[in-house]
Design a protein around this motif. Sequence first.
Motif, PDB file in Angstrom:
ATOM      1  N   GLN A   1       0.843  -1.198   0.000  1.00 48.77           N
ATOM      2  CA  GLN A   1       0.000   0.000   0.000  1.00 48.77           C
ATOM      3  C   GLN A   1       0.879   1.249   0.000  1.00 48.77           C
ATOM      4  O   GLN A   1       1.893   1.309   0.704  1.00 48.77           O
ATOM      5  N   PRO A   2       0.517   2.267  -0.789  1.00 47.22           N
ATOM      6  CA  PRO A   2       1.343   3.483  -0.894  1.00 47.22           C
ATOM      7  C   PRO A   2       1.577   4.179   0.445  1.00 47.22           C
ATOM      8  O   PRO A   2       2.671   4.659   0.713  1.00 47.22           O
ATOM      9  N   ARG A   3       0.571   4.194   1.292  1.00 52.50           N
ATOM     10  CA  ARG A   3       0.711   4.871   2.589  1.00 52.50           C
ATOM     11  C   ARG A   3       1.773   4.179   3.458  1.00 52.50           C
ATOM     12  O   ARG A   3       2.581   4.837   4.113  1.00 52.50           O
ATOM     13  N   VAL A   4       1.767   2.872   3.459  1.00 49.47           N
ATOM     14  CA  VAL A   4       2.747   2.117   4.247  1.00 49.47           C
ATOM     15  C   VAL A   4       4.148   2.322   3.683  1.00 49.47           C
ATOM     16  O   VAL A   4       5.108   2.543   4.434  1.00 49.47           O
ATOM     17  N   ALA A   5       4.288   2.275   2.363  1.00 47.08           N
ATOM     18  CA  ALA A   5       5.594   2.469   1.730  1.00 47.08           C
ATOM     19  C   ALA A   5       6.140   3.864   2.028  1.00 47.08           C
ATOM     20  O   ALA A   5       7.324   4.037   2.334  1.00 47.08           O
ATOM     21  N   ARG A   6       5.274   4.873   1.951  1.00 50.47           N
ATOM     22  CA  ARG A   6       5.694   6.254   2.217  1.00 50.47           C
ATOM     23  C   ARG A   6       6.113   6.416   3.675  1.00 50.47           C
ATOM     24  O   ARG A   6       7.142   7.022   3.980  1.00 50.47           O
ATOM     25  N   THR A   7       5.337   5.837   4.582  1.00 45.16           N
ATOM     26  CA  THR A   7       5.667   5.921   6.006  1.00 45.16           C
ATOM     27  C   THR A   7       6.984   5.212   6.296  1.00 45.16           C
ATOM     28  O   THR A   7       7.820   5.734   7.051  1.00 45.16           O
ATOM     29  N   ALA A   8       7.196   4.054   5.712  1.00 41.96           N
ATOM     30  CA  ALA A   8       8.449   3.320   5.923  1.00 41.96           C
ATOM     31  C   ALA A   8       9.637   4.126   5.426  1.00 41.96           C
ATOM     32  O   ALA A   8      10.685   4.174   6.081  1.00 41.96           O
ATOM     33  N   ALA A   9       9.498   4.777   4.283  1.00 44.95           N
ATOM     34  CA  ALA A   9      10.590   5.600   3.750  1.00 44.95           C
ATOM     35  C   ALA A   9      10.878   6.779   4.670  1.00 44.95           C
ATOM     36  O   ALA A   9      12.046   7.103   4.924  1.00 44.95           O
ATOM     37  N   LEU A  10       9.830   7.416   5.186  1.00 46.00           N
ATOM     38  CA  LEU A  10      10.028   8.560   6.072  1.00 46.00           C
ATOM     39  C   LEU A  10      10.639   8.149   7.407  1.00 46.00           C
ATOM     40  O   LEU A  10      11.470   8.869   7.960  1.00 46.00           O
ATOM     41  N   VAL A  11      10.237   7.004   7.926  1.00 45.12           N
ATOM     42  CA  VAL A  11      10.807   6.526   9.189  1.00 45.12           C
ATOM     43  C   VAL A  11      12.297   6.237   9.012  1.00 45.12           C
ATOM     44  O   VAL A  11      13.110   6.569   9.881  1.00 45.12           O
ATOM     45  N   THR A  12      12.657   5.666   7.884  1.00 45.77           N
ATOM     46  CA  THR A  12      14.068   5.383   7.614  1.00 45.77           C
ATOM     47  C   THR A  12      14.880   6.661   7.597  1.00 45.77           C
ATOM     48  O   THR A  12      15.950   6.743   8.213  1.00 45.77           O
ATOM     49  N   VAL A  13      14.392   7.676   6.914  1.00 46.98           N
ATOM     50  CA  VAL A  13      15.097   8.964   6.846  1.00 46.98           C
ATOM     51  C   VAL A  13      15.188   9.599   8.231  1.00 46.98           C
ATOM     52  O   VAL A  13      16.238  10.126   8.615  1.00 46.98           O
ATOM     53  N   ALA A  14      14.107   9.548   8.989  1.00 44.74           N
ATOM     54  CA  ALA A  14      14.106  10.149  10.322  1.00 44.74           C
ATOM     55  C   ALA A  14      15.099   9.456  11.251  1.00 44.74           C
ATOM     56  O   ALA A  14      15.838  10.118  11.990  1.00 44.74           O
ATOM     57  N   LEU A  15      15.143   8.133  11.212  1.00 43.46           N
ATOM     58  CA  LEU A  15      16.079   7.403  12.069  1.00 43.46           C
ATOM     59  C   LEU A  15      17.523   7.678  11.672  1.00 43.46           C
ATOM     60  O   LEU A  15      18.392   7.869  12.532  1.00 43.46           O
ATOM     61  N   LEU A  16      17.806   7.713  10.385  1.00 40.19           N
ATOM     62  CA  LEU A  16      19.164   8.002   9.931  1.00 40.19           C
ATOM     63  C   LEU A  16      19.563   9.424  10.306  1.00 40.19           C
ATOM     64  O   LEU A  16      20.692   9.672  10.749  1.00 40.19           O
ATOM     65  N   SER A  17      18.645  10.374  10.167  1.00 39.70           N
ATOM     66  CA  SER A  17      18.927  11.763  10.545  1.00 39.70           C
ATOM     67  C   SER A  17      19.215  11.880  12.041  1.00 39.70           C
ATOM     68  O   SER A  17      20.133  12.595  12.452  1.00 39.70           O
ATOM     69  N   ALA A  18      18.445  11.182  12.845  1.00 42.07           N
ATOM     70  CA  ALA A  18      18.668  11.208  14.289  1.00 42.07           C
ATOM     71  C   ALA A  18      20.027  10.612  14.645  1.00 42.07           C
ATOM     72  O   ALA A  18      20.747  11.147  15.495  1.00 42.07           O
TER      73      ALA A  18
END
Length: 106
Positions: free
Chosen positions: A34-51
């Motif tokens: 589902q697009p919403r899940v894929a988008r959320t997973a991508a954003l979580v990855t970026v947020a964790l790497l940024s942190a």
Amino acid sequence: MSDTVLWVAIVVAGLVCLGLKVLGHLVPEHWLAQPRVARTAALVTVALLSALVAVQAATSGRALVADARLPALAVAAVALALRAPFVVVVVLAAVTAAVLRALGMP
């Protein structure tokens, strides 16, 4: 904290991580498509790497520090914005930190 409590906490944390990993493999594939899940997973990855980058660049132990790592990170960010190859980004950041440390910046 005793060594026993520490090791129990480490083993429990490891088992929880293993359980989450196994649970991730049991999630039906159509849920993940589902697009919403894929988008959320991508954003979580970026947020964790940024942190992770922020913590590694601006802390030492429990203290906030401003040393040669911050300007090196800024140089890397500019190089990335200019679409430099990853190897060039890493070399520029390393050279920046090395030069600043050679000039006496901690």
